[in-house]
Design an enzyme around this catalytic site. Structure first.
Site, PDB file in Angstrom:
ATOM      1  N   THR A 114       0.825  -1.199   0.000  1.00 23.70           N
ATOM      2  CA  THR A 114       0.000   0.000   0.000  1.00 23.70           C
ATOM      3  C   THR A 114       0.863   1.254   0.000  1.00 23.70           C
ATOM      4  OG1 THR A 114      -1.681   1.258   1.219  1.00 23.70           O
ATOM      5  CG2 THR A 114      -0.186  -0.103   2.515  1.00 23.70           C
ATOM      6  N   ARG A 115       0.358   2.278  -0.655  1.00 25.86           N
ATOM      7  CA  ARG A 115       0.963   3.604  -0.567  1.00 25.86           C
ATOM      8  C   ARG A 115      -0.089   4.596  -0.047  1.00 25.86           C
ATOM      9  NH1 ARG A 115      -0.613   3.739  -6.220  1.00 25.86           N
ATOM     10  NH2 ARG A 115      -1.614   5.721  -6.710  1.00 25.86           N
ATOM     11  N   HIS A 129      -8.348   1.814   3.991  1.00 26.60           N
ATOM     12  CA  HIS A 129      -9.770   2.084   4.210  1.00 26.60           C
ATOM     13  C   HIS A 129     -10.518   0.763   4.349  1.00 26.60           C
ATOM     14  CE1 HIS A 129     -10.037   1.181  -0.056  1.00 26.60           C
ATOM     15  NE2 HIS A 129      -9.274   2.214  -0.346  1.00 26.60           N
ATOM     16  N   HIS A 150      -9.857  -2.097   1.859  1.00 24.01           N
ATOM     17  CA  HIS A 150      -8.577  -2.772   2.096  1.00 24.01           C
ATOM     18  C   HIS A 150      -8.691  -3.726   3.283  1.00 24.01           C
ATOM     19  CE1 HIS A 150      -6.304   0.882   0.201  1.00 24.01           C
ATOM     20  NE2 HIS A 150      -6.633  -0.009  -0.705  1.00 24.01           N
ATOM     21  N   ARG A 159      -7.899  -4.159  -6.800  1.00 23.89           N
ATOM     22  CA  ARG A 159      -8.308  -3.319  -7.925  1.00 23.89           C
ATOM     23  C   ARG A 159      -7.193  -2.339  -8.297  1.00 23.89           C
ATOM     24  NH1 ARG A 159      -9.962   1.775  -7.434  1.00 23.89           N
ATOM     25  NH2 ARG A 159     -11.193   2.733  -9.096  1.00 23.89           N
TER      26      ARG A 159
END
Length: 394
Positions: free
Chosen positions: A199-200, A204, A207, A293
């Site tokens: 993740t960057r 939320h 996720h 996604r």
């Protein structure tokens, strides 16, 4: 893989270590004033570090022309091993011209500090447009990854590297867990199956949902946010890390998650970077990797699930890590829970999902994202950070 003492072998079979020994460091420092210098930008510093600690195993340095060419064209190193992103040190012709193949090159960071050494074995010119089209699937200079390629020098310097020493991370020393250490932690916990998450962005609800779905079938989650160079409009790493800490404290089982930083820089190469991210997590000891996604995407350059489809271009087992592919998750107002189109009977108007751009716009206005999108305590932390940033701009 089963023959390796860990749950999974590093890519190529052996974990690389290019951190200089005390003896090597002393020798390099004694030559410091006599070596030709090359100054590294932030991405090159990250690449140097990742090579040295084994995150980019089997690479022992910056790619030579045969490796580079085959990676760009075929997603393979010269020996045929799968690899999707070129790892190169690019300089201008003016800088490259006096450098002699076979010599040692001093590598400095942006502050002029001596941080590494390159054993220069080759200098070569490369085709920037071909790299852009093959790796990023576009030659559009507005693409952040393509922009980096176009702005960097036209000559690649190849050869093995040494990192002078491994210093504690300036912001997140307690989360600086290198591949050898993460593998030891997995062994200590008795984990045989570990899923990695790239993740960057702050995590939320979507996720969280896919992570927990994955956690139902593996022994542990390796939450591995990237803290190297990102786009200017991405949420700063320190804010993201606070959000992860808050979320883990309140919403995850303590003994089944390890949070660690990934020092690498983002390429925004979409599908190719999904493969790259998976191989890096394999080196850290993960057996599985979540691909959701538009993984590593930016703008509208890639299809929603292109980063999942690309895994089908490799033979089963060839990558050595299992991709766990997830649909776009959302909050379903009909069933009152997180879901995807695979599990929800809802119509589009009954689904709550917001883009990162929309969330940033809300936060800038002082609005909190709805609890269906983000945990309230995480949203509050984001809002505080965003308002602080807005105030500092005034």
């Amino acid at each position: 893989m089963s023959q390796h003492p860990d749950a999974i072998a590093p890519h190529g079979g052996q974990l690389v270590n290019r951190v200089a020994t005390p003896e090597q460091k002393a020798e390099f420092l004694s030559k410091a004033d006599f070596l030709p210098r090359v100054q590294l930008d932030a991405r090159a510093v990250s690449d140097l570090e990742m090579i040295a600690i084994g995150g980019f195993s089997p690479l022992t340095g910056f790619m030579n022309q045969s490796d580079y060419t085959r990676v760009v064209k075929e997603m393979r190193l010269a020996n045929g091993l799968a690899w999707s992103i070129p790892i190169t040190l690019s300089v201008t012709e003016e800088i490259a011209s006096p450098l002699q193949e076979g010599s040692l090159i001093r590598l400095d960071n942006a502050n002029g500090e001596f941080i590494g050494v390159l054993q220069l074995t080759q200098k070569y010119i490369y085709d920037k447009i071909q790299e852009a089209i093959n790796v990023y699937r576009t030659d559009d200079a507005k693409h952040p990854g393509v922009q980096v390629v176009y702005n960097q020098g036209s000559v690649n310097l190849a050869g093995d590297i040494w990192l002078l020493q491994r210093d504690p991370h300036s912001q997140f020393p307690t989360y600086q867990i290198d591949p050898a250490a993460s593998r030891q932690m997995f062994r200590d916990k008795g984990w045989k199956t570990i899923v990695g998450f790239q993740t960057r962005n702050p995590i939320h609800r979507a996720h969280e949902y896919i992570q927990k779905c994955a956690m139902e079938t593996v022994d542990g989650l390796f939450l591995h946010p990237l803290v190297g160079a990102t786009k200017e409009d991405d949420i700063p790493a320190d804010v993201r890390m606070r959000c992860y800490e808050i979320l883990l404290e309140h919403h995850y089982p303590e003994d089944r998650v390890i949070l660690a930083i990934n020092p690498a820089a983002m390429r925004y190469a979409g599908p190719r970077e999904a493969i790259f991210h998976a191989l890096v997590r394999k080196n850290y000891g993960c057996t599985h990797f979540i691909v959701g996604r538009d993984h590593a995407g930016v703008g509208d350059y890639y299809g929603t699930y292109d980063a999942q489809y690309i895994f089908e271009e490799f033979e089963p087992g060839e990558l050595g890590i299992v991709p766990m592919k997830f649909e776009h998750a959302f909050y379903c107002t009909r069933t009152k829970q997180m879901a995807t189109t695979k599990t929800s009977p809802s119509k589009p108007e009954e689904r709550v999902h917001l883009s990162g751009t929309k969330v940033r716009e809300m936060l800038r206005r002082g609005e909190l994202p709805p609890p269906e999108f983000s945990r309230p305590e995480v949203a509050a932390e984001l809002a505080r950070a965003m308002q602080k940033s807005v105030n500092s701009e005034r």
